[in-house]
Design an enzyme around this catalytic site. Structure first.
Site, PDB file in Angstrom:
ATOM      1  N   HIS A  12      -1.805 -10.912 -22.288  1.00  0.00           N
ATOM      2  CA  HIS A  12      -3.164 -11.124 -21.748  1.00  0.00           C
ATOM      3  C   HIS A  12      -4.203 -11.354 -22.861  1.00  0.00           C
ATOM      4  O   HIS A  12      -5.233 -10.693 -22.914  1.00  0.00           O
ATOM      5  CB  HIS A  12      -3.566  -9.976 -20.818  1.00  0.00           C
ATOM      6  CG  HIS A  12      -3.621  -8.625 -21.467  1.00  0.00           C
ATOM      7  ND1 HIS A  12      -3.352  -7.467 -20.794  1.00  0.00           N
ATOM      8  CD2 HIS A  12      -3.931  -8.247 -22.724  1.00  0.00           C
ATOM      9  CE1 HIS A  12      -3.490  -6.440 -21.605  1.00  0.00           C
ATOM     10  NE2 HIS A  12      -3.844  -6.883 -22.787  1.00  0.00           N
TER      11      HIS A  12
ATOM     12  N   HIS B  73      -9.930  -2.759 -22.712  1.00  0.00           N
ATOM     13  CA  HIS B  73     -10.099  -2.840 -24.166  1.00  0.00           C
ATOM     14  C   HIS B  73     -11.516  -2.406 -24.533  1.00  0.00           C
ATOM     15  O   HIS B  73     -12.332  -3.219 -24.957  1.00  0.00           O
ATOM     16  CB  HIS B  73      -9.855  -4.259 -24.654  1.00  0.00           C
ATOM     17  CG  HIS B  73      -8.510  -4.812 -24.271  1.00  0.00           C
ATOM     18  ND1 HIS B  73      -8.229  -5.263 -23.016  1.00  0.00           N
ATOM     19  CD2 HIS B  73      -7.374  -4.977 -24.993  1.00  0.00           C
ATOM     20  CE1 HIS B  73      -6.966  -5.689 -22.974  1.00  0.00           C
ATOM     21  NE2 HIS B  73      -6.435  -5.521 -24.149  1.00  0.00           N
TER      22      HIS B  73
ATOM     23  N   HIS C  67       2.125  -7.971 -31.593  1.00  0.00           N
ATOM     24  CA  HIS C  67       0.895  -8.356 -32.270  1.00  0.00           C
ATOM     25  C   HIS C  67       0.254  -7.154 -32.945  1.00  0.00           C
ATOM     26  O   HIS C  67       0.397  -6.028 -32.488  1.00  0.00           O
ATOM     27  CB  HIS C  67      -0.106  -9.073 -31.358  1.00  0.00           C
ATOM     28  CG  HIS C  67      -0.697  -8.306 -30.204  1.00  0.00           C
ATOM     29  ND1 HIS C  67       0.048  -7.632 -29.270  1.00  0.00           N
ATOM     30  CD2 HIS C  67      -1.990  -8.132 -29.818  1.00  0.00           C
ATOM     31  CE1 HIS C  67      -0.754  -7.101 -28.359  1.00  0.00           C
ATOM     32  NE2 HIS C  67      -1.998  -7.364 -28.669  1.00  0.00           N
TER      33      HIS C  67
ATOM     34  N   GLU D  16       1.127  -2.098 -26.121  1.00  0.00           N
ATOM     35  CA  GLU D  16       0.773  -2.501 -24.744  1.00  0.00           C
ATOM     36  C   GLU D  16       2.003  -2.724 -23.875  1.00  0.00           C
ATOM     37  O   GLU D  16       1.925  -2.661 -22.652  1.00  0.00           O
ATOM     38  CB  GLU D  16      -0.054  -3.796 -24.770  1.00  0.00           C
ATOM     39  CG  GLU D  16      -1.448  -3.608 -25.337  1.00  0.00           C
ATOM     40  CD  GLU D  16      -2.281  -4.898 -25.296  1.00  0.00           C
ATOM     41  OE1 GLU D  16      -3.501  -4.790 -25.405  1.00  0.00           O
ATOM     42  OE2 GLU D  16      -1.712  -6.000 -25.164  1.00  0.00           O
TER      43      GLU D  16
HETATM   44 FE   LIG Z   1      -4.500  -6.153 -24.612  1.00  0.00          FE
END
Ligand SMILES: [Fe+2]
Lengths: 150, 280
Positions: free
Chosen positions: B12, B59, B193, B240
């Site tokens: 996302h 976030h 990431h 995540e």
């Molecule tokens: Fe995220």
């Protein structure tokens, strides 16, 4: 997975170039991160951009936190308890993307960072564990010595 | 009765939302990313889910450091796209399904999963980017959405096993809802990431592809994977991926993989995508 919080937290500190957002960092960075949240309205972003130093006077930041914000030193901001998703409000206010902001933390130019990502990103080899990296270094040095069997 | 029929997993990334909003999806950098979702768009048009339970993380948008719920379920009638620092995304307001959301909240609490009930919450790219990937740019989203926000920002986030078991509890709750509804569960975020420090830009296709494989082949391995392994192997924001296990837990033992996509990079991130069908 360990349920011993001390062992759990100790492991999190073993990753090279990584500061995990633990309770200690969260407590240290509380006001810094909450300042970042204030940039989620257009009015506050305008006020901040008009006079950053005056805007920051309204927040209980340490001198190191304040300086990290004013100089957009994101590594320093993370050292002072900042979290990247909070700090994102600062570079978004600057009109910068994650790639632009993140590249400033790696020492590479935006173009070089982007090129690395397009080429498949940074390999995890040698970057999994500080402890393992240190052991590998000792082994490599020993391996350089004549007659070594390591 | 409501039927939980399928699950979707998808990354996302905010830049994907920006590419959609700024008309850049056909550019050479972005075209391969969006092509990976074409199959799913067509499949969703045929499936017509009534409700999507959308597992994502906030976030630092709806939740600051003032309040950090581990699992929060959106029980409102609608949710507004958040202003994350560059103005809200120009996407439709997200329509909730308050009755089913409250039913899930109540059922899960009796089932010993104490969800935080949220009646007012803006939703950030974590929720709206998957909607854009699956549905493009409609006037209104074609289904109702129940946001399920998971804390993966403040450590410790929930364990993979806890996420998996919450998924199982959500499935039990959906199965006891009297109205006939086609319900999907989506797990979002990841894949590898890292967005901070000198290690930023880390990508690990070996880890990511093993994760994609084992979501179908060996979910037992994934539910006991410790947080430290996600961090070492998939980067600090790779954590995540624990949210995908809520989706997987909800689908039950037997699933069929209908579609898979993996691409590097979108911004700093490896894009992963799976469509799983619950075996009858
Ligand atoms: Fe995220």
């Amino acid at each position: 997975m360990t349920t011993d919080i001390h062992a759990y937290l100790a492991e999190l500190e073993d990753i090279p170039g990584t500061r995990v957002f633990t309770a200690a960092r969260s407590r240290k960075g509380y006001h810094l991160n909450q300042f970042c949240m204030s940039l989620m309205t257009a009015e506050n972003r305008e006020r901040f951009k008009a006079d950053e130093a005056a805007y920051l006077d309204g927040w209980q930041l340490t001198p190191a936190q304040r300086n990290a914000v004013l100089t957009r030193d994101y590594n320093a901001a993370i050292d002072e308890g900042g979290n990247i998703y909070f700090l994102a409000k600062i570079f978004s206010t600057d009109g910068k993307s994650f790639v632009q902001a993140v590249s400033t933390m790696t020492g590479a130019s935006v173009d070089a960072h982007n090129a690395m990502m397009i080429a498949g990103g940074r390999s995890p080899e040698g970057l999994r564990s500080k402890r393992e990296a240190a052991l590998a270094e000792v082994a490599a040095e020993a391996g350089d010595m004549p007659g070594s069997t390591i | 009765m409501a039927r939980l029929t399928a699950g979707i997993a998808a990354s996302h990334i905010p830049a994907i939302g920006a590419a959609v909003d700024n008309g850049k999806t056909a550019e050479p950098y972005w075209a391969p990313v969006f092509a990976g979702f074409d199959w799913t768009k067509a499949w969703l048009t045929a499936q017509k889910p009534d409700v999507v339970i959308l597992v994502y993380n906030d976030h630092a948008s709806a939740f600051s450091l003032e309040m950090i719920p581990t699992f929060a379920i959106g029980c409102a009638d609608s949710f507004t796209p958040a202003d994350e620092g560059w103005g809200p995304r120009p996407v439709p307001t997200v329509e909730g399904h308050a009755d089913l959301a409250w039913h899930i909240a109540q059922s899960c609490i009796l089932d010993e999963f104490d969800l935080t009930i949220v009646n007012k919450m803006d939703v950030d790219h974590g929720l709206t980017v998957p909607l854009s990937l699956m549905f493009g740019q409609p006037e209104a989203w074609p289904c109702k959405v129940i946001p399920l926000a998971v804390n993966v920002v403040q450590y410790p986030p929930p364990t993979g096993n806890r996420c998996f078991r919450l998924g199982e509890a959500i499935a039990r709750a959906v199965a006891s809802y009297p109205e006939d509804l086609n319900v999907q569960v989506w797990g979002t975020g990841g894949m590898s990431h890292q967005l901070q420090g000198p290690r930023a830009g880390l990508i690990n296709p070996v880890f990511d592809n093993a994760f994609l494989n084992d979501l179908t082949a060996d979910p037992e391995r994934l539910r006991t994977l410790p947080h430290i392994d996600y961090l070492r192997e998939a980067g600090s924001e790779g954590i995540e991926l624990v949210m995908w296990l809520i989706m997987r837990g909800a689908l039950g033992h037997d699933v069929r993989e209908l579609h898979r996509f993996y691409h590097v990079p979108a911004s700093n991130t490896a894009v992963g995508h799976l469509v799983l069908e619950k075996a009858a």
